[in-house]
Design a protein around this motif. Structure first.
Motif, PDB file in Angstrom:
ATOM      1  N   CYS A  79       1.461  -6.763 -20.043  1.00 50.75           N
ATOM      2  CA  CYS A  79       1.450  -7.534 -18.800  1.00 50.75           C
ATOM      3  C   CYS A  79       1.547  -6.551 -17.633  1.00 50.75           C
ATOM      4  O   CYS A  79       2.489  -5.756 -17.568  1.00 50.75           O
TER       5      CYS A  79
ATOM      6  N   TYR B 211       1.510  -6.127 -13.342  1.00 53.06           N
ATOM      7  CA  TYR B 211       1.716  -6.930 -12.139  1.00 53.06           C
ATOM      8  C   TYR B 211       1.739  -6.053 -10.887  1.00 53.06           C
ATOM      9  O   TYR B 211       2.035  -4.858 -10.935  1.00 53.06           O
TER      10      TYR B 211
ATOM     11  N   VAL C 185      -0.676 -11.027 -11.553  1.00 55.72           N
ATOM     12  CA  VAL C 185      -0.250 -10.733 -12.923  1.00 55.72           C
ATOM     13  C   VAL C 185      -1.439 -10.867 -13.865  1.00 55.72           C
ATOM     14  O   VAL C 185      -2.201 -11.841 -13.786  1.00 55.72           O
ATOM     15  N   THR C 186      -1.591  -9.895 -14.756  1.00 62.90           N
ATOM     16  CA  THR C 186      -2.581  -9.978 -15.823  1.00 62.90           C
ATOM     17  C   THR C 186      -1.879  -9.731 -17.148  1.00 62.90           C
ATOM     18  O   THR C 186      -1.147  -8.747 -17.291  1.00 62.90           O
TER      19      THR C 186
ATOM     20  N   SER D  43      -5.058 -14.105 -16.150  1.00 60.44           N
ATOM     21  CA  SER D  43      -4.558 -13.565 -14.897  1.00 60.44           C
ATOM     22  C   SER D  43      -4.188 -14.702 -13.964  1.00 60.44           C
ATOM     23  O   SER D  43      -4.723 -15.810 -14.052  1.00 60.44           O
TER      24      SER D  43
ATOM     25  N   THR E 185      -6.277 -18.625 -10.867  1.00 65.48           N
ATOM     26  CA  THR E 185      -6.168 -18.185 -12.254  1.00 65.48           C
ATOM     27  C   THR E 185      -7.523 -17.854 -12.852  1.00 65.48           C
ATOM     28  O   THR E 185      -8.566 -18.272 -12.364  1.00 65.48           O
TER      29      THR E 185
ATOM     30  N   PRO F 123      -2.619 -21.221 -17.608  1.00 67.27           N
ATOM     31  CA  PRO F 123      -2.102 -20.337 -16.568  1.00 67.27           C
ATOM     32  C   PRO F 123      -2.054 -21.058 -15.222  1.00 67.27           C
ATOM     33  O   PRO F 123      -2.848 -21.964 -14.958  1.00 67.27           O
TER      34      PRO F 123
ATOM     35  N   LEU G 121       9.304 -13.307 -12.779  1.00 66.39           N
ATOM     36  CA  LEU G 121       8.388 -12.993 -13.863  1.00 66.39           C
ATOM     37  C   LEU G 121       9.161 -12.950 -15.166  1.00 66.39           C
ATOM     38  O   LEU G 121      10.104 -12.176 -15.312  1.00 66.39           O
TER      39      LEU G 121
ATOM     40  N   VAL H   6       7.192 -17.469 -13.648  1.00 67.19           N
ATOM     41  CA  VAL H   6       5.924 -17.176 -14.323  1.00 67.19           C
ATOM     42  C   VAL H   6       6.222 -16.875 -15.789  1.00 67.19           C
ATOM     43  O   VAL H   6       6.826 -15.850 -16.116  1.00 67.19           O
TER      44      VAL H   6
ATOM     45  N   VAL I  11       5.620 -15.697 -19.541  1.00 65.08           N
ATOM     46  CA  VAL I  11       4.824 -14.622 -20.132  1.00 65.08           C
ATOM     47  C   VAL I  11       4.835 -14.787 -21.649  1.00 65.08           C
ATOM     48  O   VAL I  11       5.906 -15.014 -22.235  1.00 65.08           O
TER      49      VAL I  11
ATOM     50  N   LEU J 248       1.388 -17.122 -18.616  1.00 64.44           N
ATOM     51  CA  LEU J 248       1.229 -17.129 -17.158  1.00 64.44           C
ATOM     52  C   LEU J 248       1.237 -18.541 -16.582  1.00 64.44           C
ATOM     53  O   LEU J 248       0.772 -18.774 -15.459  1.00 64.44           O
TER      54      LEU J 248
END
Length: 207
Positions: free
Chosen positions: A45, A47, A62-63, A72, A86, A107, A123, A155, A157, A160
């Protein structure tokens, strides 16, 4: 891409993984970071985060990616309203299912107005983002024992997915902050700039 003046590195305690963030905390926060973890499936991840001078979140990009999928999200706060953009390739649900886990949400967030009144992004699994409300609320100099309830844009993870989360931060003195959500609490130790040094059960800073 300009070099940043400080480097923070955490070792995860809840799973095999780590986080490395390059940060500039002059006039708010600008950070670029990478999170690695193997739970619930192996993923990376990355960011990029920027706050306003008062440490309220301006935007985060964020990816997250793993074998066979990439997602993403860009989350922006302007004039008190959040906007999420997204993208998705591959099938994270299929990868999770093959590993014996429940599927992931989409996402982003269907209704960004659910985040109205939130000024901080959280996150998932990242101790860096705990610094945002600590600095925004001035908790290192606040009265010990007085709790501060906030609403955060959480967010998740690696999906996302973004959800609204109620959180409580309570300064305890001596660079200790109690963090609590509806189902979890921990006593964080932070440095003089409010960056997490020890987050029991989640991460410990090694640099």
């Amino acid at each position: 891409m300009s070099p940043l003046p400080a480097s923070l590195f955490w070792e995860r305690r809840d799973t095999s993984g780590s986080e490395h963030a390059l940060v500039d905390a002059r006039g708010g926060l600008y950070a670029r970071g990478t999170v690695l973890a193997i739970d619930p499936i192996p993923f990376t991840c990355r960011y990029e985060l920027r706050t306003e001078p008062g440490w309220s979140t301006a935007h985060i990009d964020v990816t997250a990616e793993g074998a066979g999928w990439v997602r993403s999200v860009r989350l922006e706060l302007a004039a008190g309203r959040w906007r999420a953009t997204t993208a998705e390739q591959g099938n994270l649900d299929a990868v999770l299912s093959a590993a014996g886990h429940a599927g992931a949400g989409l996402p982003g967030i269907e209704d960004p107005d659910q985040l109205y009144g939130a000024y901080d992004v959280d996150l998932g699994g990242s101790p860096l983002t705990n610094t945002l409300p600590i600095r925004r609320l001035g908790l290192l100099k606040a009265e010990a024992g007085v709790s501060h309830r906030i609403s955060a844009a959480w967010v998740l993870v690696p999906s996302l997915e973004i959800v609204q989360a109620d959180q409580i931060y309570t300064p305890l003195g001596d660079n200790r902050i109690r963090y609590a959500s509806e189902t979890f609490s921990a006593e964080l130790t932070v440095d003089d700039e409010g960056f997490v040094v020890d987050y029991p059960g989640l991460a410990r800073r090694v640099q």
